[in-house]
Design an enzyme around this catalytic site. Structure first.
Site, PDB file in Angstrom:
ATOM      1  CB  CYS A  95      56.686  46.143 103.286  1.00  0.00           C
ATOM      2  SG  CYS A  95      56.643  47.908 103.641  1.00  0.00           S
ATOM      3  CB  CYS A 104      59.135  50.063 100.795  1.00  0.00           C
ATOM      4  SG  CYS A 104      59.506  49.790 102.529  1.00  0.00           S
ATOM      5  CG  ASP A 137      47.978  34.955  58.905  1.00  0.00           C
ATOM      6  OD1 ASP A 137      47.356  35.362  57.922  1.00  0.00           O
ATOM      7  OD2 ASP A 137      49.184  34.619  58.883  1.00  0.00           O
TER       8      ASP A 137
END
Length: 756
Positions: free
Chosen positions: A29, A32, A448
């Site tokens: 989870c 954790c 560019d």
């Protein structure tokens, strides 16, 4: 670099200044992941990010730290860890995932076969034969303690380290439901004629204790089913990256001493001559030495049309040779190939976290202890108000089960996993979650010119012969003279002439600096190609008509050379960096996304204006050096604009880094790609609009996931605490919340680029 090793390195390897990826096992989870992340970040000079969806820890070390330190820290937190291999085998990883999924599926089957009868009988009084509750208690105990053992094991491991996670909530909740049911059966509820009525909403009473066998059996079943489906969905979400890693060839045919020898692709070195048969995958990036073929690059660049290649053309590893036999000289191997770098960038992106997810992680880190306290408060309050022990215990269990923060932990990783993986399939590399947040507010895009809006190479666009001169003859003599020069304009003229046929021989060549060439061409004599002053210096005259044509071509932003022999100019050739066919449409799409396009170039204002008019750009910044491009970005940012920059060259790198969102053409330089946030592998400006769309779609998905995950917990906890949710309903709702987040993320797999 990524440091490779094992979970038990033979000698401590100092990883100062390195990036280390760890495979972490045992996480279930968000709390954790949050605990491991906090522990790693307490190490001196370590910055770590732990991803629940990929089950990896991404660590950057800036002070003396060893691999053993990192692994030991994770293991001391109660989880397993090993260093990610530098060249992972996709098949092996897939096999491990299959094995883990099979084990989880077996637990689901056990829980279903034994638990479903308990749930059905508990909910249907007509099926409750004498003694049903005792049989149900045995079956529920097997489900809770057997099939649900991973929850309890994880809870015990975390308890030894003074921590609580989602598994702690599940373990306490299911054991409480089972224990309370066993206690209830020691009283009147244990009588052989006892019947039990199920209700979604709990009923208050002060009478006998009642068993909740359906909750004890159903909660582990729902959670295991949810975790199994979640594991399958997470595997699907990572399928794009695994497919990318699997593209690389495992073996290669190499020319050694005049013979073809099969060797492992991992043993290839730069300079090897690799034979690629029809239907085979290129094992390296390289240059074609022999043969002609069509190359399918769709798996790497997203380009659906095969590209014709021949001698001197570049090819990329992971692409497929569709027809003829090719001999390729390796220019990049292993981790240096474009495919490997692409996979590395996608993997790194998937390990990151958006700012909104970091907030969710902080919430998840304190959420479990808060829920444990809330469950105790719920139990105590209901006992104090006289609702009955059975009601109080069941309400507390519902709070424990419904409050799981798993959905919060999956909200960002799963969406990022799917979004970046889908991007990789389309040839769009998103470097990290912060890029997604940048795309939301960008309102100006600097383009560019050379290599981005244009092709980035000179080509002949116009040939004007003088009166009475054959155009083919003019082109042939000009091409012969220019063939010996390395100047880009000369090479463009020579290439154009070669396309028309063989060129006459040249016996002598002079190149006056910056003016053109003077060549002795067989069959015609001295041929002069270049500027007007060069022709004048060589004694050649230019008539008024040709001079007017010269001026007209220059006014259109083209580079023009005059061609002459036998005392006078015989015509002119105009060359230009041609606009990409897709650029005008790309500009229209960027405008449709709310971006204001600006053309940025070091070329003259006249040339820039010509290109801008052709593609539909109204604003031009011309005659700028590399530092001028950076100044242009800063100037717009000072005005409060959020700036995106699209470029491909070394001279664009600083501006790409300065911009709020840097987009590099994958056909450009390494410096530009490294400085950018997004890379368009195919080098097509059309992908820029798709990249912004995909990034924004991924961010919307993350935000939607987090909203629903938060909303679920905010709405569900009070309902459970007030007794409006049976534990069975709570378990189903918790499982659904996680599946909703994963399922919502998987919708990104259907993201489609706009038709060209």
């Amino acid at each position: 670099m990524t440091v490779a090793g094992t979970s038990t390195p033979a000698a401590p390897a100092d990883v100062t200044g390195a990036v280390v990826d760890l495979d972490v096992t045992g996480m279930t989870c968000a709390s954790c992941a949050s605990r491991i992340e906090r522990k790693l970040n307490k190490l001196p000079g370590v910055v770590a990010s732990v991803n629940l969806a990929t089950e990896r820890a991404h660590v950057v070390a800036s002070v003396g730290t060893t691999i053993a330190d990192l692994v030991a820290t994770v293991e001391q937190t109660g989880y397993g860890a090993s260093v990610v291999e530098p060249d992972p085998d996709p098949d092996a990883a897939e096999g491990r995932a299959d094995a883990a999924e099979r084990r989880l599926r077996l637990r689901v089957l056990v829980a279903a076969v034994l638990g479903l009868p308990v749930v059905v009988v508990s909910m249907v009084p007509a099926l409750q034969v004498p003694g049903w509750q005792w049989v149900g208690l045995v079956l529920a105990a097997v489900v809770v303690l057997g099939a649900g053992w991973p929850f309890h094991r994880s809870a015990l491991v975390n308890a030894r380290h003074g921590a609580a996670t989602m598994d702690t909530l599940i373990s306490i909740g299911t054991l409480a439901a089972l224990g309370w049911s066993a206690y209830a059966l020691t009283g009147p509820a244990g009588a052989l004629g006892y019947t039990h009525t199920f209700a979604l909403r709990l009923e208050r009473h002060t009478g006998m204790a009642e068993p909740y066998l359906e909750a004890a059996a159903a909660i582990p079943l729902f959670l295991l089913v949810g975790r199994w489906l979640e594991a399958r969905a997470r595997r699907r979400s990572g399928a794009a990256l695994r497919a990318l890693l699997a593209l690389g060839a495992r073996e290669a045919r190499v020319l050694r001493d005049g013979r073809e020898v099969t060797v492992p692709a991992a043993s290839l070195v730069v300079g090897d001559r690799v034979v690629v048969a029809p239907g085979a995958t290129f094992p390296v990036d390289g240059t074609v030495l022999e043969g002609h073929s069509a190359v399918d690059a769709s798996s790497v660049t997203g380009e659906s049309v095969p590209v014709e290649v021949g001698p001197s053309d570049a090819v990329v590893g992971g692409c497929v040779n569709t027809s003829g036999r090719l001999v390729v000289e390796a220019t990049a191997v292993g981790a240096d190939t474009q495919l490997a770098r692409l996979a590395a960038m996608v993997t790194e992106a998937q390990s990151g976290k958006a700012a909104v997810q970091r907030l969710a992680d902080r919430v998840s880190g304190i959420f479990v202890p808060v829920v444990l306290v809330l469950a105790l408060v719920t139990l105590g309050v209901w006992l104090l108000v006289g609702a009955g022990a059975s009601f109080a215990v069941t309400a507390a269990v519902a709070v424990l089960i419904i409050a799981c923060p798993c959905a919060l932990g999956l909200a960002t990783p799963t969406a990022l996993l799917v979004g970046t993986g889908r991007g990789a399939q389309l040839g769009i590399v998103i470097k990290g979650p912060e890029v997604l947040e940048a795309t939301r507010d960008v309102d100006v895009v600097l383009l560019d010119k050379t290599g981005t809006v244009t092709e980035g190479r000179m080509t002949v666009v116009s040939v004007v012969p003088a009166a009475g001169v054959d155009e083919g003859e003019l082109v042939r003599y000009a091409g012969a003279a220019e063939a010996g020069s390395s100047h880009p304009v000369a090479q463009a003229v020579a290439a154009h002439a070669r396309d028309a046929g063989p060129l006459p021989d040249v016996t002598a060549l002079r190149e006056p600096a910056g003016q053109g060439v003077v060549a002795e061409v067989v069959g015609v004599g001295t041929v002069v190609v270049g500027r007007a002053d060069l022709l004048s210096a060589e004694g050649l005259t230019v008539d008024a008509g040709l001079a007017a044509a010269f001026t007209t071509e220059q006014e259109q932003g083209r580079t023009v050379v005059l061609v002459g022999w036998s005392g006078q100019a015989r015509g002119l050739v105009a060359v230009a960096d041609t606009v990409r066919p897709s650029s005008a449409e790309a500009v229209r799409r960027l405008v449709a996304l709310g971006l204001r396009p600006v053309l940025l170039t070091g070329d003259t204002a006249r040339t820039a204006a010509t290109v801008a008019n052709e593609v539909g750009i109204d604003e031009v910044v011309a005659d700028v050096r590399p530092e001028g491009k950076v100044d242009a970005v800063r100037r717009l940012q000072a005005e409060g604009r959020r700036v995106a920059m699209v470029g491909d060259g070394v001279n664009d790198a600083a501006a790409l880094a300065q911009a709020d969102l840097g987009i590099a053409m994958g056909t450009g330089t390494d410096a530009a790609i490294e400085a950018a946030d997004l890379t368009l592998v195919r080098g097509d400006l059309l992908q820029a609009a798709d990249a912004v769309r995909l990034a924004r779609a991924t961010l919307r998905t993350i935000r939607g996931n987090l909203f629903w995950a938060f909303a679920y917990n905010v709405a569900a906890l009070p309902l459970a605490a007030l007794g409006f949710a049976n534990p069975v309903l709570a378990g189903a709702a918790m499982a659904f919340s996680s599946l909703f987040v994963v399922g919502n993320s998987l919708r990104l797999r259907r993201f489609a680029p706009l038709a060209s």
